[in-house]
Design an enzyme around this catalytic site. Structure first.
Site, PDB file in Angstrom:
ATOM      1  N   ASN A  57      -0.627 -20.505 -16.112  1.00  0.00           N
ATOM      2  CA  ASN A  57      -0.067 -19.183 -15.851  1.00  0.00           C
ATOM      3  C   ASN A  57      -0.555 -18.123 -16.826  1.00  0.00           C
ATOM      4  OD1 ASN A  57       1.997 -19.336 -13.540  1.00  0.00           O
ATOM      5  ND2 ASN A  57       2.294 -21.221 -14.686  1.00  0.00           N
TER       6      ASN A  57
ATOM      7  N   GLU B 107       3.430 -26.707 -11.310  1.00  0.00           N
ATOM      8  CA  GLU B 107       2.276 -26.341 -12.123  1.00  0.00           C
ATOM      9  C   GLU B 107       2.308 -27.055 -13.468  1.00  0.00           C
ATOM     10  OE1 GLU B 107       1.343 -21.935 -10.292  1.00  0.00           O
ATOM     11  OE2 GLU B 107       2.526 -22.092 -12.124  1.00  0.00           O
TER      12      GLU B 107
ATOM     13  N   THR C 104      10.664 -21.979   0.613  1.00  0.00           N
ATOM     14  CA  THR C 104       9.699 -22.644  -0.257  1.00  0.00           C
ATOM     15  C   THR C 104       8.571 -21.665  -0.439  1.00  0.00           C
ATOM     16  OG1 THR C 104       8.298 -24.553  -0.544  1.00  0.00           O
ATOM     17  CG2 THR C 104       8.538 -23.752   1.683  1.00  0.00           C
TER      18      THR C 104
ATOM     19  N   THR D 187      -2.662 -23.043  -3.386  1.00  0.00           N
ATOM     20  CA  THR D 187      -3.060 -22.137  -4.480  1.00  0.00           C
ATOM     21  C   THR D 187      -3.249 -22.988  -5.744  1.00  0.00           C
ATOM     22  OG1 THR D 187      -0.725 -21.572  -4.804  1.00  0.00           O
ATOM     23  CG2 THR D 187      -2.075 -20.021  -3.547  1.00  0.00           C
TER      24      THR D 187
END
Length: 691
Positions: free
Chosen positions: A389, A264, A178, A141
């Site tokens: 985000n 991220e 995870t 992702t």
């Protein structure tokens, strides 16, 4: 990656994401024992609800994973989607639906477009291969790279392989497995015993992992064991189970570290070790608290050795949980440097800040309350985390076919942000437009796939901004591996006689050069690969030496055909040069890429010469020099401050500056986009050397 016997993989684009593969299949030709660990989140996604009640089990043969859509909080339709996919995949593979597991990851709250997945099931079956690369890519992702790992171990007199494809970047927090992991092994082991081993492995690895303190409703780790290794099936506790569990735990630890390092927006891996706690569980909880602290993570991003935030976090967690822990008596080390022991300790802040710019930051907290110890992993908190985000769903738009697209146009951002961004960007673009920059490319930047991609993206952006980049590359680990395999290195030194030189030239001008040219051209650049022999670009002679054979074809540059390079640059090409030269005697010579970069920069009178290497910059012991003048560098070189490759680089820097190059930068190639950071910010990363 080594794959267990009997397993195959595939990945394909079904249209759940705007681009890239988004559906993966893992298949075993033999029924498997299967186990799973799942998120503790009460808002469990439909695939988690479906699988959690069915495992551990016998007879599992396939795992279907989709990315781009979480199938979470989608109501009864979500569970129906899972049942439909299990039935359809079972029909495609001639398996009962009970032999199929599913997993999803992506945007929460969007119905899963089942027809789009069903439409590619046949193609998934037809493209099954023993290589897991496509499947590893399809489950990503916000990951920046596909993730794979494997181990081999001897069990019951048989060779057993354990491998995994996995993904994870954000929305990770303890009390889960995870984000998504599919572990495969050819070990023979009973389902209940496999489940015990998996729980133990997960408890000390993935449950010590935190990126942002948020827990996904989709977190899943599956383990499938098909028994193809032929060992006697592990059915009870004993030596064989201990060996298998230790191997599985070691694999899971590598996975947890890899996920944390790819958090991220992450620029650094954060490892926190707590010892001397009242119990291992308390040590783990305290380590996770430090690794997950927003203030600690922000300090790590800024290379700020703020040990006070570490102990404040320990004290806060101990206080709220009632742990018998005294932060005042603790001993704290950051990057191995003692900063607190019963009281603040003196340390060199410049040295420690330089160490904290490394890709991995280690924090140790030694307590005096017992024997418990544990390690947790996380990452720093960068500007990019907020950007990723903040945009995650606001830029996602539904498509009529049930898929989603991403609308990431600058027009979607606030006017103030757009104005600031454009003003700053345009000022740098105007400053560097038309300037030439020679870049020596080597080290970790040539190894890690994500660093390769970020380097190539940087080159594309620099060229788009009007800068004229010229790249000189080394051989990297591929050259070392090839020479080792063929026995063409002795005691770590390259043998560059006639036979060894052919291999060096093949790897440099063939494999390494070709890969870099392909990556750049795939991004839209006009890269052209050049051996130093092409167009007599690099004339060379043999370096005088007394050690005979080892230096037979090692040379130094005598002339650079700058007219040839001028012609290519004038036509908009990006020259990619492998360090191989041609002598007047007709011989081919292996050249130092550091020296070639300096000679090319000198011949072109380049504005900048940049060295990418595996250190924060030019160092004296652990101290980073942010800026040096030519005279200062000469003085340090004369004083013997540098050794090895750093010494060579310092000499080449002086040579370039003495030949008219305006600036030389030595920067950390292990940091993503360090090239852009150095060129397009007022204060870059690494060391700047000026005349």
């Amino acid at each position: 990656m080594k794959v267990p016997l009997g397993f195959s993989f595939s990945g394909i684009h079904a249209g759940l994401k705007p681009q890239r593969k988004d559906v993966a299949l893992v298949y075993s030709d033999t029924p498997c024992s299967a186990a799973g660990c799942f998120t503790a989140n009460k808002a469990r996604a439909a695939p988690v609800q479906d699988a959690q009640s069915r495992l551990p089990a016998l007879g599992i043969q396939a795992v279907l994973v989709n990315s781009g859509n979480a199938n979470a909080l989608t109501g009864p339709a979500g569970l129906e989607a899972v049942r439909t996919l299990r039935e359809e995949l079972g029909r495609t593979l001639s398996l009962p639906p009970s032999a199929v597991l599913a997993a999803s990851t992506g945007v929460i709250g969007h119905p899963l477009p089942v027809p789009k997945v069903v439409a590619v099931l046949g193609a998934l079956k037809d493209s099954l291969r023993s290589e897991p690369d496509a499947a590893a890519e399809a489950i990503m992702t916000t990951d920046t790279r596909p993730k794979q790992a494997w181990r081999s171990v001897r069990i019951g007199g048989r060779d057993v392989t354990v491998s995994a494809i996995f993904k994870g970047s954000g929305m990770m927090h303890p009390s889960l497995a995870t984000v998504i992991a599919v572990i495969t092994t050819d070990c023979a082991i009973q389902p209940a015993v496999l489940a015990t081993a998996l729980r133990e492995a997960v408890s000390t690895t993935f449950n010590s992992l935190t990126v942002d303190g948020d827990m996904s409703p989709n977190d899943t780790v599956y383990a499938l064991a098909n028994g193809r290794a032929g060992n006697a099936a592990i059915a009870d506790p004993g030596p064989e189970l201990r060996v298998f569990t230790a191997t599985l735990s070691d694999l899971c630890q590598e996975m947890a570290r890899e996920i944390a390092s790819d958090g991220e927006g992450a620029t650094k891996l954060l490892q926190v070790e707590v010892t001397g706690a009242p119990s291992p569980a308390i040590a783990q909880d305290l380590a996770r608290a430090v690794a997950g602290s927003t203030l600690v993570k922000a300090a790590v991003f800024g290379a700020d050795p703020n040990w006070g935030r570490v102990l404040a976090t320990v004290g806060a967690r101990a206080g709220t949980q009632g742990y018998a822990v005294d932060p005042y008596s603790a001993h704290v080390r950051i990057q191995g440097i003692s900063v607190y022991e019963d009281a603040p300790r003196p340390y060199d802040p410049i040295q420690l800040k330089a160490r904290m710019r490394e890709p991995e930051v280690r924090v140790e907290v030694h307590l005096t309350g017992g024997e418990g110890s544990s390690v947790a992993w996380g990452c720093d908190l960068s500007y990019d985390y907020v950007k990723i985000n903040a945009d995650y769903t606001s830029l996602i738009v539904p498509r009529p076919d049930g898929g989603v697209g991403k609308d990431d146009r600058l027009a979607n951002y606030s006017p103030a942000f757009k104005t600031t961004l454009l003003v700053e960007a345009l000022s740098y673009i105007s400053r560097f437009r038309g300037k030439r920059c020679v870049i020596r490319y080597g080290g970790a930047a040539m190894v890690k796939e994500s660093l390769k991609q970020s380097f190539c993206r940087d080159i594309e952006l620099l060229r788009s901004a009007g800068l004229q980049p010229i790249i000189v590359h080394g051989g990297g680990p591929e050259l070392t591996r090839t020479l080792d395999k063929l026995g063409l290195r002795q005691e770590g030194a390259l043998i560059t006689d006639a036979s060894g030189l052919k291999v060096v030239e093949m790897v440099l001008s063939g494999s390494v050069n070709s890969e870099l040219v392909t990556l750049l051209n795939n991004l839209g650049d006009r890269a052209v690969g050049l051996s130093g022999k092409d167009g007599a670009l690099l004339r060379a002679r043999r370096i005088p030496s007394d050690d005979g054979r080892s230096k037979e074809h090692v040379g130094e540059v005598t002339r650079v055909n700058h007219e040839f390079l001028e012609m290519l640059l004038g036509q908009g090409y990006v020259p990619i040069i492998s360090p191989v030269g041609l002598g007047d005697d007709g011989q081919t010579y292996d050249l130092s890429s550091d020296a070639v970069a300096a000679e090319v920069a000198s011949a072109l009178k380049a504005h900048k010469l940049i060295y990418l290497h595996d250190a924060p910059g030019i160092l004296r012991s652990e101290e980073l020099f942010n800026e040096l003048t030519r005279a200062e560098l000469e003085a340090h070189l004369a004083a013997g401050t540098f050794a090895g490759s750093m010494q060579t680089r310092a000499r080449m820097t002086l040579k370039a500056l003495g030949s008219g190059v305006e600036r030389v930068h030595v920067i950390d190639g292990r940091v993503p986009h360090s090239l852009i950071a150095e060129l397009f910010t007022d204060k870059g990363v690494g060391t700047l050397v000026t005349p």
